[in-house]
Design an enzyme around this catalytic site. Structure first.
Site, short mmCIF file in Angstrom:
data_model
loop_
_atom_site.label_atom_id
_atom_site.label_comp_id
_atom_site.label_asym_id
_atom_site.label_seq_id
_atom_site.Cartn_x
_atom_site.Cartn_y
_atom_site.Cartn_z
N MET A 26 44.87 92.36 51.67
CA MET A 26 44.89 90.50 51.28
C MET A 26 45.11 90.67 50.14
SD MET A 26 43.12 89.51 54.64
CE MET A 26 41.81 90.00 54.54
N LEU A 29 42.18 93.44 45.01
CA LEU A 29 42.15 94.85 44.82
C LEU A 29 41.07 95.55 44.50
CD1 LEU A 29 45.94 95.42 44.32
CD2 LEU A 29 44.81 94.49 46.26
N HIS A 30 40.52 96.67 44.37
CA HIS A 30 39.44 97.28 43.74
C HIS A 30 40.06 98.73 43.66
CE1 HIS A 30 38.59 98.66 47.95
NE2 HIS A 30 38.71 97.08 47.89
N HIS A 33 42.12 100.31 47.13
CA HIS A 33 43.38 99.96 47.21
C HIS A 33 44.06 100.49 45.45
CE1 HIS A 33 41.53 95.63 48.41
NE2 HIS A 33 42.45 95.63 49.49
N GLN A 57 43.93 86.82 61.43
CA GLN A 57 42.75 87.53 61.46
C GLN A 57 41.22 87.54 61.82
OE1 GLN A 57 45.05 91.12 58.80
NE2 GLN A 57 42.79 91.31 58.04
N GLY A 144 43.54 102.12 54.72
CA GLY A 144 42.31 102.93 54.55
C GLY A 144 41.48 103.54 55.26
N ASP A 147 39.01 100.76 56.81
CA ASP A 147 38.54 100.42 58.34
C ASP A 147 39.38 100.75 59.12
OD1 ASP A 147 38.28 97.05 57.33
OD2 ASP A 147 39.99 98.31 56.02
N GLN A 150 40.59 99.79 63.09
CA GLN A 150 43.09 99.08 62.18
C GLN A 150 43.66 100.51 62.03
OE1 GLN A 150 42.94 95.96 59.16
NE2 GLN A 150 43.34 97.36 57.77
N SER A 182 35.16 97.26 49.01
CA SER A 182 35.45 96.53 49.88
C SER A 182 35.32 95.34 49.21
CB SER A 182 34.73 95.91 50.88
OG SER A 182 34.87 95.03 51.42
O1 PAF Z 1 43.35 95.73 55.73
C1 PAF Z 1 43.90 94.65 54.84
O2 PAF Z 1 43.21 94.50 54.21
C2 PAF Z 1 44.28 94.18 56.29
O3 PAF Z 1 43.59 93.81 57.94
C3 PAF Z 1 45.62 93.69 56.77
C4 PAF Z 1 45.76 94.92 56.72
C5 PAF Z 1 46.55 93.87 54.66
C6 PAF Z 1 46.38 92.72 57.64
O4 PAF Z 1 46.27 91.59 56.59
#
Ligand code: PAF
Length: 274
Positions: A26, A29-30, A33, A57, A144, A147, A150, A182
């Site tokens: 999303m 970035l750090h 990422h 989301q 990552g 999460d 996820q 994060s």
């Molecule tokens: O982890 C994230 O940054 C988001 O949940 C993702 C996987 C890009 C989906 O929007």
């Protein structure tokens, strides 16, 4: 590096390649990422990062509007990391029509922990990830382990839909003091950042107690919730779970400890495998 905003441009860029390795993000970035991009690079013949703040989301009371959008800086970091293509669609491109087809993950996995406190979150995540994997024709996708739930939900989605994508999980990057990286750390004031170290410290304590032979999971969880509350946090959960499916552990299971808590208005999550 090519930065594209439309599906047509993306398809044109990716047309020569057979094995895109994709890092969905999303943005904002750090280093965490960037470690995903570095992991993705040798796994495909082209490395693609997607940048899209996915409204689906976020609950109405969450930070969709204020979520930091830093496309230019993100692209600089991605170029330096050797990313080949960035797909950064506008909402009107990715959701050209209202996204009425959605992916609903099973309650046993998606309505616990994060899903309990963020109803609908994993439906939003699965729907956008399914779509981004389709748009990029990903053969490998990298996420990552911060999460953790996820990653598990996405793995199972890809498996159950027989999608031809390898899902790769990458260890959480931490600051020298232990704070999990994060995008939401950027919301923390200096003093909150200091305080935020308690989350990883609390998880570490539970991990070392479990490794040391403690079996009273309920007491460890309650003690951690109390410690966080006493330090001014508002914890949502601290949970010791079975690694394989995040359910209540039985004797002999391999474990993971997961937590989510709010410091001020910032909600942070973290986890550690035992
Ligand atoms: O982890 C994230 O940054 C988001 O949940 C993702 C996987 C890009 C989906 O929007």
């Amino acid at each position: 590096m090519h930065v594209v905003h439309t599906l047509a441009e993306l398809r044109e860029q990716l047309q020569p390649y057979r094995h895109p390795a994709v890092v969905p993000t999303m943005g904002n970035l750090h280093d965490g990422h960037i470690s995903l991009v570095e992991r993705a690079k040798p796994l495909g013949d082209v490395t693609v990062a997607t940048i899209f703040v996915n409204r689906l989301q976020f609950a109405p009371n969450e930070d969709f509007d204020s979520y930091p959008r830093t496309l230019e800086a993100d692209c600089d970091r991605l170029a330096a990391a050797g990313c080949d293509v960035v797909f950064a669609p506008k909402e009107s491109e990715l959701y050209a029509q209202p996204q009425t087809f959605k992916v609903h993950p099973p309650a046993a996995l998606a309505d616990i922990l994060e899903g309990h406190f963020r109803p609908g979150f994993f439906t939003g995540v699965c729907t956008v990830v399914m779509k981004l994997l389709a748009c990029t024709q990903a053969r490998t996708a990298v996420f990552g382990k911060k999460d953790y739930q996820q990653l598990m939900v996405i793995r199972q989605m890809v498996q159950q839909f027989a999608m031809p994508v390898d899902i790769v999980g990458v260890e959480t990057r931490r600051t020298a003091e232990g704070l999990a990286m994060s995008s939401r750390n950027g919301y923390l004031s200096e003093s909150q950042r200091e305080k935020a170290l308690l989350l990883s410290a609390t998880l570490r304590n539970i991990v070392s107690a479990l490794r040391g032979g403690s079996t009273d999971v309920a007491t460890l969880e309650a003690g951690a919730m109390n410690a966080l509350q006493s330090a001014g946090w508002q914890p949502d959960y601290v949970a010791v779970c079975r690694q394989s499916d995040l359910q209540t552990p039985q004797t002999g299971d391999t474990l993971v400890v997961l937590a989510a808590a709010r410091v001020g208005t910032t909600r942070l999550i973290d986890n550690m495998e035992v």
